[in-house]
Design a protein around this motif. Structure first.
Motif, PDB file in Angstrom:
ATOM      1  N   ARG A 365      -6.656  98.751   2.170  1.00 43.49           N
ATOM      2  CA  ARG A 365      -6.703  97.410   1.605  1.00 43.49           C
ATOM      3  C   ARG A 365      -8.158  96.982   1.412  1.00 43.49           C
ATOM      4  N   GLU A 366      -8.366  96.148   0.407  1.00 45.67           N
ATOM      5  CA  GLU A 366      -9.705  95.664   0.092  1.00 45.67           C
ATOM      6  C   GLU A 366     -10.166  94.656   1.133  1.00 45.67           C
ATOM      7  N   ILE A 367     -11.379  94.856   1.637  1.00 43.72           N
ATOM      8  CA  ILE A 367     -11.999  93.951   2.594  1.00 43.72           C
ATOM      9  C   ILE A 367     -13.363  93.551   2.040  1.00 43.72           C
ATOM     10  N   ASP A 368     -13.586  92.244   1.901  1.00 43.27           N
ATOM     11  CA  ASP A 368     -14.857  91.734   1.376  1.00 43.27           C
ATOM     12  C   ASP A 368     -15.219  92.401   0.050  1.00 43.27           C
ATOM     13  N   GLY A 369     -14.204  92.558  -0.796  1.00 43.00           N
ATOM     14  CA  GLY A 369     -14.430  93.094  -2.132  1.00 43.00           C
ATOM     15  C   GLY A 369     -14.529  94.598  -2.223  1.00 43.00           C
ATOM     16  N   VAL A 370     -14.336  95.302  -1.106  1.00 44.48           N
ATOM     17  CA  VAL A 370     -14.473  96.761  -1.108  1.00 44.48           C
ATOM     18  C   VAL A 370     -13.232  97.398  -0.490  1.00 44.48           C
ATOM     19  N   ASN A 371     -12.654  98.366  -1.203  1.00 37.41           N
ATOM     20  CA  ASN A 371     -11.568  99.180  -0.661  1.00 37.41           C
ATOM     21  C   ASN A 371     -12.193 100.479  -0.154  1.00 37.41           C
ATOM     22  N   PRO A 372     -12.147 100.765   1.162  1.00 40.93           N
ATOM     23  CA  PRO A 372     -12.840 101.948   1.701  1.00 40.93           C
ATOM     24  C   PRO A 372     -12.231 103.275   1.267  1.00 40.93           C
ATOM     25  N   GLY A 373     -11.090 103.229   0.588  1.00 36.22           N
ATOM     26  CA  GLY A 373     -10.483 104.477   0.130  1.00 36.22           C
ATOM     27  C   GLY A 373     -10.656 104.748  -1.341  1.00 36.22           C
ATOM     28  N   ASP A 374     -11.234 103.791  -2.096  1.00 35.88           N
ATOM     29  CA  ASP A 374     -11.261 103.915  -3.556  1.00 35.88           C
ATOM     30  C   ASP A 374     -11.975 105.164  -4.052  1.00 35.88           C
ATOM     31  N   ARG A 375     -12.988 105.615  -3.339  1.00 34.77           N
ATOM     32  CA  ARG A 375     -13.771 106.773  -3.788  1.00 34.77           C
ATOM     33  C   ARG A 375     -13.090 108.101  -3.474  1.00 34.77           C
ATOM     34  N   TYR A 376     -12.005 108.072  -2.734  1.00 35.58           N
ATOM     35  CA  TYR A 376     -11.449 109.291  -2.149  1.00 35.58           C
ATOM     36  C   TYR A 376     -10.105 109.701  -2.759  1.00 35.58           C
ATOM     37  N   ILE A 377      -9.788 110.955  -2.559  1.00 37.05           N
ATOM     38  CA  ILE A 377      -8.420 111.446  -2.727  1.00 37.05           C
ATOM     39  C   ILE A 377      -8.002 112.098  -1.413  1.00 37.05           C
ATOM     40  N   ARG A 378      -6.699 112.018  -1.128  1.00 31.52           N
ATOM     41  CA  ARG A 378      -6.136 112.702   0.032  1.00 31.52           C
ATOM     42  C   ARG A 378      -5.354 113.910  -0.449  1.00 31.52           C
ATOM     43  N   VAL A 379      -5.649 115.056   0.146  1.00 33.27           N
ATOM     44  CA  VAL A 379      -5.003 116.312  -0.234  1.00 33.27           C
ATOM     45  C   VAL A 379      -4.302 116.878   0.999  1.00 33.27           C
ATOM     46  N   ALA A 380      -2.993 117.036   0.922  1.00 35.57           N
ATOM     47  CA  ALA A 380      -2.213 117.534   2.060  1.00 35.57           C
ATOM     48  C   ALA A 380      -2.112 119.051   2.003  1.00 35.57           C
ATOM     49  N   LEU A 381      -2.644 119.720   3.028  1.00 39.33           N
ATOM     50  CA  LEU A 381      -2.625 121.194   3.075  1.00 39.33           C
ATOM     51  C   LEU A 381      -1.322 121.682   3.704  1.00 39.33           C
ATOM     52  N   VAL A 382      -0.216 121.410   3.051  1.00 38.82           N
ATOM     53  CA  VAL A 382       1.095 121.655   3.661  1.00 38.82           C
ATOM     54  C   VAL A 382       1.802 122.891   3.110  1.00 38.82           C
ATOM     55  N   HIS A 383       1.174 123.582   2.157  1.00 37.75           N
ATOM     56  CA  HIS A 383       1.799 124.757   1.572  1.00 37.75           C
ATOM     57  C   HIS A 383       1.305 126.034   2.265  1.00 37.75           C
ATOM     58  N   ASP A 384       1.871 127.159   1.875  1.00 42.45           N
ATOM     59  CA  ASP A 384       1.429 128.444   2.412  1.00 42.45           C
ATOM     60  C   ASP A 384       0.017 128.740   1.920  1.00 42.45           C
ATOM     61  N   LEU A 385      -0.589 129.770   2.487  1.00 36.70           N
ATOM     62  CA  LEU A 385      -2.002 130.038   2.245  1.00 36.70           C
ATOM     63  C   LEU A 385      -2.290 130.328   0.773  1.00 36.70           C
ATOM     64  N   GLU A 386      -1.442 131.112   0.110  1.00 40.56           N
ATOM     65  CA  GLU A 386      -1.715 131.481  -1.271  1.00 40.56           C
ATOM     66  C   GLU A 386      -1.528 130.307  -2.222  1.00 40.56           C
ATOM     67  N   THR A 387      -0.509 129.484  -1.969  1.00 40.53           N
ATOM     68  CA  THR A 387      -0.348 128.276  -2.784  1.00 40.53           C
ATOM     69  C   THR A 387      -1.524 127.345  -2.579  1.00 40.53           C
ATOM     70  N   THR A 388      -1.985 127.243  -1.343  1.00 38.38           N
ATOM     71  CA  THR A 388      -3.157 126.421  -1.044  1.00 38.38           C
ATOM     72  C   THR A 388      -4.378 126.954  -1.774  1.00 38.38           C
ATOM     73  N   ARG A 389      -4.541 128.262  -1.793  1.00 39.84           N
ATOM     74  CA  ARG A 389      -5.680 128.868  -2.494  1.00 39.84           C
ATOM     75  C   ARG A 389      -5.666 128.482  -3.972  1.00 39.84           C
ATOM     76  N   THR A 390      -4.496 128.586  -4.583  1.00 37.54           N
ATOM     77  CA  THR A 390      -4.385 128.235  -6.004  1.00 37.54           C
ATOM     78  C   THR A 390      -4.736 126.780  -6.240  1.00 37.54           C
ATOM     79  N   ALA A 391      -4.186 125.900  -5.407  1.00 35.39           N
ATOM     80  CA  ALA A 391      -4.404 124.471  -5.584  1.00 35.39           C
ATOM     81  C   ALA A 391      -5.866 124.090  -5.370  1.00 35.39           C
ATOM     82  N   ILE A 392      -6.471 124.587  -4.299  1.00 34.41           N
ATOM     83  CA  ILE A 392      -7.862 124.219  -4.002  1.00 34.41           C
ATOM     84  C   ILE A 392      -8.798 124.788  -5.044  1.00 34.41           C
TER      85      ILE A 392
END
Length: 399
Positions: A365-392
């Protein structure tokens, strides 16, 4: 009439917002979904066997308080994991099985937030970014959420020392997640003990979400019960007074679909959680309770799963290097990448790379005009190793 808090105080859930963000883009031919923290590995076979074996018990109502065997297995695991001596934890008083930790971290809002505190609307402190259920619990229990930024400047852990005294006086409930979602930072034992002391001095309940506690890259994280027990003074109260922790099999055992977790800690709070559960909670089917007991008693599958996540982080580091400000988190299974504009990069990754991630700003949530997550993406490493390799690899090419 609709409860206005649902319409005015709660945004669409992050995944609904993500769907709207990319709705105008064509679905890629070979998509890889890394937006949801849902482990794709198998549930251990021995647990599946227990469920199949005990399906005949499905004609019976499950006990709200959990089977004695499951409660005993939970206590035994807490003792092993956090070095708690025999006899300190009472399976009938200190623990309560839950239909996943989500049930508990929501219900604690109803249990812990009174109609008023210090003559005003009670405050619920929430780390920012955060698991969105914390906000739902605060709002729907009538609390006023106060967001505590957890960014790179403070090691991704909220600075509770900066909270004004007047805010503490009104605070009824404090949420903490360790290892954190999404940044993976872990609270140290001194940090936890200081926060426990602050909550006790101000009459607040501390709710620690430890659902990622078994996924870590170095040393195992400290726990809230461990911290409370190691403190010198309890004022004659239960050693876990004003503290509850939440755990789950979803991440630890690749068992998100079992919907099985627990709350442990202050027996007064646990008793009220049971009362809440009796009136409006979800009972865990007996076959699931039996399988859960088996999973809490086994460590071999957990070590295997933990090793698989460590290998994926090593792989991600080797591919990304310093792109997106890459860092290996202390725990959890998310990458928290600084990409400048999380929403724009999310669209690009889906349109050009076929990888679905989550904009970090949707978790904050935005606090004092700034959202601390806006610059970021979250990537879930929940797949097997080879699928992860392809995605990354696709992510690295587009950053």
């Amino acid at each position: 009439m609709i409860n206005p808090r649902l319409e005015t105080d709660l945004n669409d859930y992050p995944f609904a917002r993500l769907g709207a963000l990319i709705a105008d883009l064509p679905v890629p031919a070979q998509p890889i979904i890394m937006s949801v923290g849902e482990p794709q590995g198998p549930v251990p076979q021995f647990a599946r066997d227990v469920v199949s074996r005990d399906l005949a018990t499905s004609n019976r109502y499950p006990p709200n308080q959990g089977t004695p065997d499951l409660c005993a297995a939970i206590v035994a695991w807490l003792q092993r994991r956090y070095g708690i001596a025999d006899g300190v934890l009472d399976p009938a008083r200190h623990v309560l099985p839950l239909a996943g930790s989500k049930e508990g971290v929501f219900a604690i809002g109803t249990v812990a937030v009174p109609p008023s505190k210090d003559g005003a609307q009670p405050i619920v402190m929430i780390p920012n970014p955060f698991y969105q259920v914390y906000l739902g619990a605060a709002v729907l229990s009538g609390g006023a959420p106060v967001f505590m930024n957890a960014d790179a400047g403070n090691g991704f852990m909220p600075d509770f020392d900066s909270v004004p005294a007047d805010t503490w006086k009104r605070t009824a409930l404090v949420y903490l997640c360790s290892p954190g979602n999404p940044q993976g930072a872990m609270a140290t034992l001194p940090y936890l003990q200081k926060l426990i002391d602050q909550c006790r001095r101000h009459g607040a309940i501390l709710a620690i979400d430890e659902c990622y506690a078994e996924i870590y890259n170095g040393a195992a994280p400290a726990g809230g019960l461990q911290a409370a027990l190691a403190m010198d003074e309890t004022g004659g109260r239960d050693p876990f007074a004003d503290v509850v922790v939440f755990h789950s099999l979803s991440k630890r055992s690749n068992a998100a679909g079992l919907r099985s977790g627990f709350v442990a800690g202050d027996p007064k709070i646990v008793a009220m959680m049971l009362r809440w559960k009796t009136y409006g909670g979800v009972q865990i089917p007996i076959p699931i309770q039996n399988a859960s007991a088996a999973l809490w008693r086994d460590e071999a599958h957990v070590e295997t799963i933990r090793g698989e996540y460590r290998a994926k982080f090593q792989l991600a580091k080797s591919i990304l290097h310093n792109k997106g400000g890459y860092f290996t988190p202390d725990g959890g299974f998310f990458l928290w990448l600084d990409v400048g504009d999380g929403q724009a990069v999310t669209r690009r990754l889906w349109a050009e790379g076929g990888v679905k991630v989550l904009p970090g700003g949707y978790l904050a949530r935005e606090i004092d005009g700034v959202n601390p997550g806006d610059r970021y993406i979250r990537v879930a490493l929940v797949h097997d190793l080879e699928t992860t390799r392809t995605a990354i690899t696709r992510i690295a090419e587009l950053l």
